[in-house]
Design a protein around this motif. Structure first.
Motif, short mmCIF file in Angstrom:
data_model
loop_
_atom_site.label_atom_id
_atom_site.label_comp_id
_atom_site.label_asym_id
_atom_site.label_seq_id
_atom_site.Cartn_x
_atom_site.Cartn_y
_atom_site.Cartn_z
N ARG A 77 0.84 -1.20 0.00
CA ARG A 77 0.00 0.00 0.00
C ARG A 77 0.88 1.26 0.00
N GLN A 78 1.97 1.22 0.72
CA GLN A 78 2.89 2.36 0.73
C GLN A 78 3.42 2.63 -0.67
N SER A 79 3.73 1.58 -1.42
CA SER A 79 4.20 1.78 -2.80
C SER A 79 3.11 2.38 -3.67
N PHE A 80 1.87 1.97 -3.44
CA PHE A 80 0.75 2.54 -4.20
C PHE A 80 0.61 4.03 -3.93
N GLU A 81 0.68 4.40 -2.67
CA GLU A 81 0.51 5.81 -2.30
C GLU A 81 1.66 6.66 -2.82
N LEU A 82 2.87 6.11 -2.81
CA LEU A 82 4.01 6.83 -3.35
C LEU A 82 3.84 7.02 -4.86
N GLY A 83 3.37 5.98 -5.54
CA GLY A 83 3.13 6.08 -6.98
C GLY A 83 2.04 7.06 -7.32
N ALA A 84 1.00 7.11 -6.51
CA ALA A 84 -0.12 8.03 -6.76
C ALA A 84 0.32 9.49 -6.67
N MET A 85 1.35 9.76 -5.88
CA MET A 85 1.85 11.13 -5.75
C MET A 85 2.39 11.67 -7.07
N ALA A 86 2.75 10.76 -7.99
CA ALA A 86 3.28 11.19 -9.29
C ALA A 86 2.16 11.57 -10.26
N LYS A 87 0.92 11.43 -9.83
CA LYS A 87 -0.25 11.79 -10.64
C LYS A 87 -0.24 11.10 -12.00
N PRO A 88 -0.27 9.77 -12.02
CA PRO A 88 -0.21 9.05 -13.30
C PRO A 88 -1.51 9.16 -14.09
N ASP A 89 -1.39 9.05 -15.41
CA ASP A 89 -2.55 8.98 -16.29
C ASP A 89 -3.00 7.54 -16.48
N ILE A 90 -2.04 6.62 -16.46
CA ILE A 90 -2.28 5.20 -16.62
C ILE A 90 -1.39 4.46 -15.62
N ILE A 91 -1.90 3.36 -15.09
CA ILE A 91 -1.11 2.51 -14.19
C ILE A 91 -0.98 1.14 -14.83
N CYS A 92 0.25 0.63 -14.91
CA CYS A 92 0.51 -0.69 -15.50
C CYS A 92 1.22 -1.56 -14.47
N LEU A 93 0.66 -2.75 -14.26
CA LEU A 93 1.20 -3.70 -13.29
C LEU A 93 1.65 -4.94 -14.05
N THR A 94 2.92 -5.31 -13.90
CA THR A 94 3.44 -6.37 -14.77
C THR A 94 3.79 -7.65 -14.01
N GLY A 95 2.87 -8.12 -13.18
CA GLY A 95 2.91 -9.49 -12.71
C GLY A 95 3.56 -9.77 -11.37
N ASP A 96 3.40 -11.03 -10.94
CA ASP A 96 3.83 -11.54 -9.64
C ASP A 96 3.20 -10.75 -8.49
N PHE A 97 1.88 -10.87 -8.41
CA PHE A 97 1.13 -10.23 -7.33
C PHE A 97 1.25 -11.01 -6.04
N VAL A 98 1.54 -12.29 -6.13
CA VAL A 98 1.71 -13.14 -4.96
C VAL A 98 3.01 -13.92 -5.11
N THR A 99 3.42 -14.57 -4.02
CA THR A 99 4.55 -15.49 -4.08
C THR A 99 4.05 -16.93 -4.03
N THR A 100 3.14 -17.21 -3.10
CA THR A 100 2.45 -18.50 -3.04
C THR A 100 0.96 -18.21 -2.89
N ASN A 101 0.17 -19.24 -2.61
CA ASN A 101 -1.26 -19.02 -2.45
C ASN A 101 -1.63 -18.67 -1.01
N GLU A 102 -0.64 -18.42 -0.16
CA GLU A 102 -0.89 -18.11 1.24
C GLU A 102 -0.22 -16.81 1.63
N ASP A 103 -0.21 -16.53 2.92
CA ASP A 103 0.56 -15.42 3.49
C ASP A 103 0.03 -14.03 3.17
#
Length: 280
Positions: A69-95
């Motif tokens: 969430r901290q990375s999201f808020e830091l990124g939002a401060m740059a006032k982006p027009d588009i946000i692109c997320l390029t994978g590996d949202f998890v490491t395993t199916n837990e945690d």
């Protein structure tokens, strides 16, 4: 012998302990906010386009959702027009807490139109041993968060006075990367900018001799550990030229971000990165 042992106990062991503490407890949580200028062929008819590029969130015990969430808020401060997320949202199916993760991802999607592709940890043949045998879990998480998943398909969006085409492919290691299918969904409408999204830089071959301007990738974590005067001893790609930063390929540029999260909870000389690309 006694003198050497005394020196080791007095200087060596504390230095090793300090270094280990830095690698484990300091640098993995020390976000770097970067901004890079990207020039494309021709010129965008509107103002320069601001793209927030995040990758390799790796929600896990090593990468808490509060840090993501901290990375999201830091990124939002740059006032982006588009946000692109390029994978590996998890490491395993837990945690990680699925509901809380969805809240954070939904918040990010409220900042600007958000698009994603999946990584090798997000489901499929490669991730089966990690408890993610298919992409339904992660794709469902993203869809419910208001994030458009571009899995071997394209989408056009009007933003900042330009018409932008996004083309995303599946993960290379999971044997789901299919550039031919992704390009088969492209309409005949001409656009001002074409963004290619894929997790693994090695998958750039899926875009070979096809139209694109800027390619966004992750996967490498920048090497995660970079030895001074040597570089990263281990990078999980075949073409080591595409480890981090902006690198030319054919007619365009490839941006490989160092990513937000990590695997195994360590980083050295390779801080996690929140990237903004200004395209003109």
């Amino acid at each position: 012998m006694n003198f050497s042992r005394r020196r080791l106990l007095t200087w060596g062991l504390p230095a090793l302990a300090s270094s280990a503490g830095y690698v484990r407890f300091v640098e993995p949580g020390w976000l770097a906010q970067t901004q890079k200028q990207v020039k494309i062929r021709g010129r965008l008819p509107g103002r320069p386009l601001r793209i927030l590029h995040l990758s390799d969130l790796h929600a896990s015990a090593a990468v808490p959702l509060s840090f993501i969430r901290q990375s999201f808020e830091l990124g939002a401060m740059a006032k982006p027009d588009i946000i692109c997320l390029t994978g590996d949202f998890v490491t395993t199916n837990e945690d990680f807490d699925d509901q809380l993760y969805r809240q954070h991802l939904s918040w990010l999607a409220s900042v600007a139109p958000t698009f994603a592709v999946l990584g090798n940890h997000d489901g499929g043949a490669w991730a089966a041993a990690l408890g993610v045998p298919n992409t339904r879990m992660v794709a469902g998480l993203l869809n419910k968060s208001g994030i458009e998943v571009l899995h071997n398909r394209s989408m056009d969006i009007a933003v900042a006075g330009s018409l932008v085409r996004l083309i995303g492919i599946g993960d290379y290691w999971s044997r789901q990367a299919d550039g031919a299918t992704a390009y088969s969904t492209i309409p005949n409408t001409p656009v001002d900018l074409t963004l290619a999204l894929n997790h693994n830089p090695d998958a750039k071959v899926e875009f070979y001799n096809r139209p694109w301007d800027l390619m966004l990738c992750g996967h490498t974590h920048g090497g995660q550990v970079r030895i001074p005067l040597y570089g990263p001893p281990i990078v999980p790609i075949a073409d080591k030229r595409y480890t981090a930063g902006l690198v030319p390929y054919q007619q365009g540029m490839v941006h490989i971000t160092r990513g937000v999260g990590n695997v195994d909870g360590v980083r050295f000389n390779c801080r996690p990165e929140v990237s903004t690309l200004v395209v003109a």
